[in-house]
Design an enzyme around this catalytic site. Sequence first.
Site, PDB file in Angstrom:
ATOM      1  CG  ASP A 166      25.961 -71.783  35.030  1.00  7.78           C
ATOM      2  OD1 ASP A 166      24.732 -71.721  35.002  1.00  7.78           O
ATOM      3  OD2 ASP A 166      26.637 -71.637  36.061  1.00  7.78           O
ATOM      4  CG  ASP A 198      23.520 -66.393  38.614  1.00  5.41           C
ATOM      5  OD1 ASP A 198      23.696 -65.302  39.158  1.00  5.41           O
ATOM      6  OD2 ASP A 198      22.630 -66.607  37.767  1.00  5.41           O
ATOM      7  CG  ASP A 205      28.314 -72.662  39.360  1.00  2.00           C
ATOM      8  OD1 ASP A 205      27.614 -72.405  38.362  1.00  2.00           O
ATOM      9  OD2 ASP A 205      27.963 -72.415  40.529  1.00  2.00           O
TER      10      ASP A 205
HETATM   11  O1  LIG Z   1      22.211 -71.759  35.867  1.00  2.00           O
HETATM   12  P1  LIG Z   1      22.713 -70.488  36.485  1.00  2.00           P
HETATM   13  O2  LIG Z   1      22.938 -69.395  35.497  1.00  2.00           O
HETATM   14  O3  LIG Z   1      23.914 -70.722  37.361  1.00  2.00           O
HETATM   15  O4  LIG Z   1      21.513 -70.003  37.423  1.00  2.00           O
HETATM   16  C1  LIG Z   1      21.262 -70.687  38.666  1.00  2.00           C
HETATM   17  C2  LIG Z   1      20.429 -69.788  39.548  1.00  2.00           C
HETATM   18  O5  LIG Z   1      21.128 -68.549  39.620  1.00  2.00           O
HETATM   19  C3  LIG Z   1      20.513 -67.515  40.392  1.00  2.00           C
HETATM   20  O6  LIG Z   1      20.615 -67.866  41.763  1.00  2.00           O
HETATM   21  C4  LIG Z   1      21.969 -67.937  42.197  1.00  2.00           C
HETATM   22  O7  LIG Z   1      22.563 -66.631  42.068  1.00  2.00           O
HETATM   23  C5  LIG Z   1      21.990 -65.618  42.912  1.00  2.00           C
HETATM   24  C6  LIG Z   1      22.668 -64.305  42.558  1.00  2.00           C
HETATM   25  O8  LIG Z   1      24.051 -64.362  42.780  1.00  2.00           O
HETATM   26  C7  LIG Z   1      22.180 -66.015  44.378  1.00  2.00           C
HETATM   27  O9  LIG Z   1      21.630 -65.027  45.244  1.00  2.00           O
HETATM   28  C8  LIG Z   1      21.534 -67.392  44.626  1.00  2.00           C
HETATM   29  O10 LIG Z   1      21.821 -67.826  45.962  1.00  2.00           O
HETATM   30  C9  LIG Z   1      22.067 -68.415  43.639  1.00  2.00           C
HETATM   31  O11 LIG Z   1      21.380 -69.668  43.780  1.00  2.00           O
HETATM   32  C10 LIG Z   1      19.096 -67.276  39.953  1.00  2.00           C
HETATM   33  O12 LIG Z   1      18.470 -66.378  40.829  1.00  2.00           O
HETATM   34  C11 LIG Z   1      18.292 -68.563  39.843  1.00  2.00           C
HETATM   35  O13 LIG Z   1      17.040 -68.289  39.233  1.00  2.00           O
HETATM   36  C12 LIG Z   1      19.057 -69.535  38.962  1.00  2.00           C
HETATM   37  O14 LIG Z   1      18.329 -70.751  38.838  1.00  2.00           O
END
Ligand SMILES: O=P(O)(O)OC[C@H]1O[C@H](O[C@H]2O[C@H](CO)[C@@H](O)[C@H](O)[C@H]2O)[C@H](O)[C@@H](O)[C@@H]1O
Length: 248
Positions: A26, A28, A199
């Site tokens: 993953d 973020d 996560d």
């Molecule tokens: O599956 P992932 O790679 O963990 O992606 C999940 C989402 O990640 C991003 O949002 C998250 O990270 C942002 C940057 O740190 C943060 O601002 C936000 O609050 C988090 O939810 C991304 O923007 C999404 O499109 C993804 O689905």
Amino acid sequence: MLQQADSKLLAPPPPIGVRRHALFLDLDGTLVDFAAHPEQVIASEELRLLLANLSREMNGAIALITGRTIASADAVLNGALIHVAGIHGAERRVLGAPSVNASISAALEHARALIANGALQVDVEDKGLALAFHYRRKPEFADATRRAAAEIAHRHGLSVLEGKMVVELTLGQQTKADAVRDFMAAPPFADREPIAVGDDITDEDAFGAVAALGGQSVLVGAPRETIARFRLADTQSVFDWLKSGLAS
Ligand SMILES: O=P(O)(O)OC[C@H]1O[C@H](O[C@H]2O[C@H](CO)[C@@H](O)[C@H](O)[C@H]2O)[C@H](O)[C@@H](O)[C@@H]1O
């Protein structure tokens, strides 16, 4: 049915075997820390190099499975990984999936109308095949965001997905489990033992898929209910674990 483990008791994962394992990572909250806005996130040069080197050592058997679009993930990692599935499994680089959908476009217009009249106060991320309503900069609007997302989803026949400070509207057709299964069906992943690392709640789909294929999963972050067998505390611990795999 998989048993839910108490993640307080989960041990760190065993070392990576570069010739034995396939990795599904993953982004973020797993490889990179959260920021106020998705576009503020850029992986360090050290992380990009580590991923590129580990991918080479593993004969390419590392895939990123992210909620972001592939283009957004590529921008964060500067293309360090070739194998990427985006939008929680809905977007594949190799399949050339369509990048826009009429229901999502209509939902975006609906969201813009709610934003214009002040009923929705979020940062909107338009992913073409999904919309993300980010309330990280305004956490007091969490409940209002959930209500608006439910209304928009109902109107346009979409599914709601909750993440970290984000509510997403998706087509509800594919999950991270589909991405794991598709990668594992072909080289260089096939015949390797999969390990999924993530996560968020959507990563549990990937955890279930690797378990069904005889693999293992690693929860990243604070203890919570999970089907993962192992846990790493934070992105730094993930980095250290990947790096020790490179040295093996
Ligand atoms: O599956 P992932 O790679 O963990 O992606 C999940 C989402 O990640 C991003 O949002 C998250 O990270 C942002 C940057 O740190 C943060 O601002 C936000 O609050 C988090 O939810 C991304 O923007 C999404 O499109 C993804 O689905």
